[in-house]
Motif scaffolding. Structure first.
Motif, PDB file in Angstrom:
ATOM      1  N   ARG A 107       0.832  -1.192   0.000  1.00 38.92           N
ATOM      2  CA  ARG A 107       0.000   0.000   0.000  1.00 38.92           C
ATOM      3  C   ARG A 107       0.876   1.255   0.000  1.00 38.92           C
ATOM      4  NH1 ARG A 107      -4.914  -1.683   4.186  1.00 38.92           N
ATOM      5  NH2 ARG A 107      -5.844  -3.251   2.803  1.00 38.92           N
ATOM      6  N   GLU A 108       0.234   2.383  -0.199  1.00 42.82           N
ATOM      7  CA  GLU A 108       0.989   3.647  -0.236  1.00 42.82           C
ATOM      8  C   GLU A 108       1.728   3.864   1.072  1.00 42.82           C
ATOM      9  OE1 GLU A 108       0.260   8.415  -1.068  1.00 42.82           O
ATOM     10  OE2 GLU A 108      -1.351   6.974  -1.396  1.00 42.82           O
ATOM     11  N   ALA A 109       1.057   3.545   2.184  1.00 37.83           N
ATOM     12  CA  ALA A 109       1.712   3.618   3.491  1.00 37.83           C
ATOM     13  C   ALA A 109       2.464   2.309   3.710  1.00 37.83           C
ATOM     14  CB  ALA A 109       0.683   3.834   4.600  1.00 37.83           C
ATOM     15  N   ILE A 110       3.781   2.386   3.833  1.00 39.86           N
ATOM     16  CA  ILE A 110       4.582   1.177   3.986  1.00 39.86           C
ATOM     17  C   ILE A 110       4.156   0.396   5.221  1.00 39.86           C
ATOM     18  CG2 ILE A 110       6.928   0.301   4.373  1.00 39.86           C
ATOM     19  CD1 ILE A 110       8.001   2.614   2.742  1.00 39.86           C
ATOM     20  N   SER A 111       3.763   1.099   6.274  1.00 34.26           N
ATOM     21  CA  SER A 111       3.354   0.444   7.520  1.00 34.26           C
ATOM     22  C   SER A 111       2.099  -0.406   7.346  1.00 34.26           C
ATOM     23  CB  SER A 111       3.116   1.488   8.616  1.00 34.26           C
ATOM     24  OG  SER A 111       2.087   2.388   8.231  1.00 34.26           O
ATOM     25  N   GLU A 112       1.341  -0.150   6.283  1.00 34.88           N
ATOM     26  CA  GLU A 112       0.125  -0.925   6.022  1.00 34.88           C
ATOM     27  C   GLU A 112       0.372  -2.071   5.044  1.00 34.88           C
ATOM     28  OE1 GLU A 112      -2.822   1.811   4.679  1.00 34.88           O
ATOM     29  OE2 GLU A 112      -2.885   2.922   6.564  1.00 34.88           O
ATOM     30  N   SER A 113       1.608  -2.189   4.549  1.00 34.71           N
ATOM     31  CA  SER A 113       1.956  -3.271   3.622  1.00 34.71           C
ATOM     32  C   SER A 113       2.299  -4.525   4.418  1.00 34.71           C
ATOM     33  CB  SER A 113       3.149  -2.849   2.753  1.00 34.71           C
ATOM     34  OG  SER A 113       2.841  -1.680   2.019  1.00 34.71           O
ATOM     35  N   ASN A 114       2.257  -5.668   3.731  1.00 35.99           N
ATOM     36  CA  ASN A 114       2.516  -6.915   4.452  1.00 35.99           C
ATOM     37  C   ASN A 114       3.043  -7.979   3.503  1.00 35.99           C
ATOM     38  OD1 ASN A 114       2.699  -8.656   6.583  1.00 35.99           O
ATOM     39  ND2 ASN A 114       0.488  -8.888   6.900  1.00 35.99           N
ATOM     40  N   GLY A 115       3.566  -9.035   4.099  1.00 40.34           N
ATOM     41  CA  GLY A 115       4.114 -10.137   3.323  1.00 40.34           C
ATOM     42  C   GLY A 115       5.319 -10.713   4.033  1.00 40.34           C
ATOM     43  N   GLN A 116       5.887 -11.730   3.440  1.00 45.07           N
ATOM     44  CA  GLN A 116       7.017 -12.448   4.026  1.00 45.07           C
ATOM     45  C   GLN A 116       8.194 -11.528   4.361  1.00 45.07           C
ATOM     46  OE1 GLN A 116       9.196 -15.078   1.344  1.00 45.07           O
ATOM     47  NE2 GLN A 116       8.960 -16.758   2.819  1.00 45.07           N
ATOM     48  N   ALA A 117       8.570 -10.652   3.418  1.00 44.45           N
ATOM     49  CA  ALA A 117       9.721  -9.768   3.620  1.00 44.45           C
ATOM     50  C   ALA A 117       9.500  -8.819   4.797  1.00 44.45           C
ATOM     51  CB  ALA A 117       9.998  -8.967   2.347  1.00 44.45           C
ATOM     52  N   PHE A 118       8.272  -8.313   4.950  1.00 46.51           N
ATOM     53  CA  PHE A 118       7.950  -7.409   6.057  1.00 46.51           C
ATOM     54  C   PHE A 118       8.032  -8.149   7.389  1.00 46.51           C
ATOM     55  CE2 PHE A 118       5.933  -5.568   2.357  1.00 46.51           C
ATOM     56  CZ  PHE A 118       6.215  -4.221   2.482  1.00 46.51           C
ATOM     57  N   GLN A 119       7.500  -9.370   7.418  1.00 44.25           N
ATOM     58  CA  GLN A 119       7.518 -10.155   8.643  1.00 44.25           C
ATOM     59  C   GLN A 119       8.943 -10.520   9.032  1.00 44.25           C
ATOM     60  OE1 GLN A 119       4.891 -13.387   7.645  1.00 44.25           O
ATOM     61  NE2 GLN A 119       3.169 -11.998   7.286  1.00 44.25           N
ATOM     62  N   PHE A 120       9.752 -10.936   8.053  1.00 44.33           N
ATOM     63  CA  PHE A 120      11.155 -11.258   8.330  1.00 44.33           C
ATOM     64  C   PHE A 120      11.887 -10.060   8.933  1.00 44.33           C
ATOM     65  CE2 PHE A 120      11.568 -14.759   4.835  1.00 44.33           C
ATOM     66  CZ  PHE A 120      11.061 -15.701   5.719  1.00 44.33           C
ATOM     67  N   SER A 121      11.697  -8.893   8.311  1.00 45.30           N
ATOM     68  CA  SER A 121      12.416  -7.699   8.748  1.00 45.30           C
ATOM     69  C   SER A 121      11.963  -7.234  10.126  1.00 45.30           C
ATOM     70  CB  SER A 121      12.222  -6.581   7.721  1.00 45.30           C
ATOM     71  OG  SER A 121      12.939  -5.427   8.084  1.00 45.30           O
ATOM     72  N   GLY A 122      10.654  -7.113  10.311  1.00 46.43           N
ATOM     73  CA  GLY A 122      10.122  -6.609  11.580  1.00 46.43           C
ATOM     74  C   GLY A 122      10.425  -7.516  12.756  1.00 46.43           C
ATOM     75  N   ARG A 123      10.232  -8.823  12.567  1.00 45.09           N
ATOM     76  CA  ARG A 123      10.476  -9.763  13.657  1.00 45.09           C
ATOM     77  C   ARG A 123      11.961  -9.851  14.011  1.00 45.09           C
ATOM     78  NH1 ARG A 123       6.415 -14.496  11.331  1.00 45.09           N
ATOM     79  NH2 ARG A 123       4.450 -13.384  11.772  1.00 45.09           N
ATOM     80  N   THR A 124      12.807  -9.771  12.999  1.00 50.05           N
ATOM     81  CA  THR A 124      14.247  -9.825  13.252  1.00 50.05           C
ATOM     82  C   THR A 124      14.701  -8.606  14.040  1.00 50.05           C
ATOM     83  OG1 THR A 124      14.633 -11.130  11.249  1.00 50.05           O
ATOM     84  CG2 THR A 124      16.531  -9.970  12.169  1.00 50.05           C
ATOM     85  N   LEU A 125      14.172  -7.432  13.686  1.00 46.27           N
ATOM     86  CA  LEU A 125      14.535  -6.231  14.443  1.00 46.27           C
ATOM     87  C   LEU A 125      14.072  -6.352  15.884  1.00 46.27           C
ATOM     88  CD1 LEU A 125      15.860  -3.428  14.278  1.00 46.27           C
ATOM     89  CD2 LEU A 125      13.593  -2.483  13.834  1.00 46.27           C
ATOM     90  N   ASP A 126      12.898  -6.908  16.112  1.00 46.96           N
ATOM     91  CA  ASP A 126      12.407  -7.111  17.475  1.00 46.96           C
ATOM     92  C   ASP A 126      13.358  -8.018  18.259  1.00 46.96           C
ATOM     93  OD1 ASP A 126      10.191  -5.513  17.100  1.00 46.96           O
ATOM     94  OD2 ASP A 126       8.843  -7.181  16.615  1.00 46.96           O
ATOM     95  N   GLU A 127      13.837  -9.082  17.607  1.00 46.97           N
ATOM     96  CA  GLU A 127      14.774 -10.000  18.263  1.00 46.97           C
ATOM     97  C   GLU A 127      16.079  -9.294  18.626  1.00 46.97           C
ATOM     98  OE1 GLU A 127      15.315 -13.081  15.429  1.00 46.97           O
ATOM     99  OE2 GLU A 127      13.270 -13.883  15.630  1.00 46.97           O
TER     100      GLU A 127
END
Length: 224
Positions: A107-127
């Motif tokens: 979506r236009e807002a990156i924060s509203e986009s989703n998918g494997q790459a987003f999950q990999f990146s976000g979860r890894t940063l949390d770790e």
């Protein structure tokens, strides 16, 4: 396949207002530069929460280069009043996770986009919040994760030792300038540029950049 980078500024609550303002302005300037280089259709970067940023890179082989350009750009920041290019201790840095994978919703807002790459990146940063790490990668291939997370641990060790002067030289080298051109921009001697280049570990960094690009191209682009 795309790359998603997600990053948090380290200890941003301790930054004085002029420092945070300069960091955010620098990031916005660099977002524009990498967008012009890779093409606005191939990369989108945005700041959110005031101390974090996220980006979509449709050429995942360039993700590490983008990360290092952004890192060196803010690592070179200092607020000292000086007429000459001098070395100071870094005052800003960030943790960043690169996720490479598929995208399901963009979506236009990156924060509203989703998918494997987003999950990999976000979860890894949390770790990484509980780890002494500043750069990590996550893909569906463990051999890639293992290779580059080992290399990135060494990269963190190198970049942690950067002074603002070292980061500045790396920044211009990443933009494609030669030693003489960097010397002209910084108004220092070419030998001084060479010394800072060596102190920054540029030879090892450039080899890592080439290896990263080679592996990602082979696995995710050429191997399709």
């Amino acid at each position: 396949m795309i790359a998603v980078i997600t990053a948090d500024l380290i200890d941003s609550t301790l930054y004085k207002e002029p420092v945070l303002e300069q960091v955010l302005n620098t990031l916005r300037d660099e977002f524009e530069k990498v967008s012009n280089t890779l093409g606005k259709e191939n990369i989108r970067l945005t700041i959110y929460r005031g101390d974090s940023f996220q980006g979509i890179i449709k050429n995942p082989e360039y993700a590490l280069h983008v990360v290092l350009q952004l890192k060196s750009a803010i690592n070179r920041i200092h607020l000292k009043k000086t007429k000459k290019s001098r070395a100071y201790s870094k005052i800003v840095d960030f943790k960043v996770a690169i996720g490479i994978g598929t995208v399901e919703i963009e979506r236009e807002a990156i924060s509203e986009s989703n998918g494997q790459a987003f999950q990999f990146s976000g979860r890894t940063l949390d770790e990484m919040k509980s780890e002494n790490r500043k750069t990590k990668i996550k893909t569906e291939y463990e051999e890639i994760n293992n290779e580059f997370n080992t290399s990135f641990f060494l990269l963190d060790t190198i970049t942690d030792k950067w002074s603002t002067a070292s980061a500045e030289v790396v920044y211009y080298l990443l933009l494609g300038l030669k030693e003489r051109e960097v010397a002209d921009v910084l108004q220092i001697s070419q030998s001084a540029v060479n010394q800072r280049k060596k102190a920054a570990g540029w030879d090892a960094i450039s080899v890592l950049l080439e290896r990263y690009k080679e592996v990602i191209l082979k696995k995710f682009i050429d191997g399709k």
